[in-house]
Design an enzyme around this catalytic site. Structure first.
Site, PDB file in Angstrom:
ATOM      1  N   GLU A  76     -42.417  58.349   6.433  1.00  0.00           N
ATOM      2  CA  GLU A  76     -42.175  59.335   5.376  1.00  0.00           C
ATOM      3  C   GLU A  76     -41.008  60.224   5.783  1.00  0.00           C
ATOM      4  O   GLU A  76     -41.007  60.769   6.886  1.00  0.00           O
ATOM      5  CB  GLU A  76     -43.439  60.183   5.179  1.00  0.00           C
ATOM      6  CG  GLU A  76     -43.250  61.453   4.371  1.00  0.00           C
ATOM      7  CD  GLU A  76     -44.387  62.438   4.568  1.00  0.00           C
ATOM      8  OE1 GLU A  76     -44.164  63.641   4.318  1.00  0.00           O
ATOM      9  OE2 GLU A  76     -45.490  62.031   4.977  1.00  0.00           O
TER      10      GLU A  76
ATOM     11  N   LYS B 109     -54.095  63.504   1.422  1.00  0.00           N
ATOM     12  CA  LYS B 109     -53.551  64.091   2.643  1.00  0.00           C
ATOM     13  C   LYS B 109     -54.320  65.369   2.938  1.00  0.00           C
ATOM     14  O   LYS B 109     -54.180  66.362   2.229  1.00  0.00           O
ATOM     15  CB  LYS B 109     -52.058  64.374   2.445  1.00  0.00           C
ATOM     16  CG  LYS B 109     -51.402  65.207   3.529  1.00  0.00           C
ATOM     17  CD  LYS B 109     -49.960  65.501   3.142  1.00  0.00           C
ATOM     18  CE  LYS B 109     -49.332  66.528   4.064  1.00  0.00           C
ATOM     19  NZ  LYS B 109     -47.924  66.798   3.669  1.00  0.00           N
TER      20      LYS B 109
END
Length: 215
Positions: free
Chosen positions: A40, A128
């Site tokens: 990411e 998350k």
């Protein structure tokens, strides 16, 4: 891409956030060389969209590459246009809705059960758990699995190699790792150190898999 399958297969999301775009790109490519497959690039880093474009060109279409810190619809569109395969948000926000509209899978930031329900309603693919250490660590993850036994949680925040092993053993689909893995590499620091840390995290994943197999 099937984000949930990728999370459960690779177990680590490497989070790159750098002040030097060239160093951030080198970091991404080094992580890929070390077989950390889910990477990411945070939009809060310098020229993050440029880093994503260049990394996509270097890695080719098969490597999962995400954009992080996606808050707004504009962020989601920019990530999509840059070639991101998935987006990561720090909260339940319009970035989730727009990314899903664009066909991008989403790892949505949550903290509370209310956040989880809201993210589910928007179609988030995984959750998350951020900031995980401040929320209560593995114990809080275990508590959330009470009302949400099948929810794929990805703890992020303060996750070192030992914590990664503990979270995975407590049922996390994967863990997200920033500075304990990246160090100063994305700011122009040592790539050899990055390689060593990457191997330590991969070792933690292997140890967890071996423990699961032995049960």
């Amino acid at each position: 891409m099937d984000l949930l399958t990728a999370l459960r297969t690779h177990r680590i999301v490497a989070i790159v956030r750098g002040a030097d775009p060239d160093a951030a790109l080198r970091t991404v490519l080094t992580l890929a060389e070390e077989r950390l497959a889910l990477i990411e690039v945070s939009l809060s880093g310098q020229d993050a969209l440029g880093v994503i474009r260049r990394a996509r060109a270097a890695l080719g279409p098969g490597a999962p590459l995400g954009a992080g810190t996606v808050l707004t619809a504009q962020d989601a569109r920019a990530a999509h246009d840059a070639g991101a395969d998935f987006v990561v948000t720090p909260a339940v926000c319009e970035g989730v809705t727009e990314a899903k509209r664009l066909g991008l899978p989403v790892l949505a930031g949550v903290m509370t059960p209310t956040d989880v329900v809201a993210a589910q309603r928007l179609g988030a693919d995984a959750f998350k758990l951020f900031p995980a250490a401040q929320a209560g660590g593995p114990g809080y993850l275990k508590a959330l699995h009470g009302p949400f036994p099948d929810a794929p949680f990805v703890p992020v925040g303060g996750v070192d190699a030992e914590a990664a092993r503990t979270y995975l053993a407590h049922g996390a689909a994967a863990v997200g790792v920033g500075s304990p893995l990246i160090g100063d590499a994305a700011d122009g620091g040592d790539l050899d150190g990055l390689r060593e840390r990457a191997r330590a995290f991969l070792g933690a994943v292997r140890a967890t898999a071996a423990a699961d197999t032995g049960r």
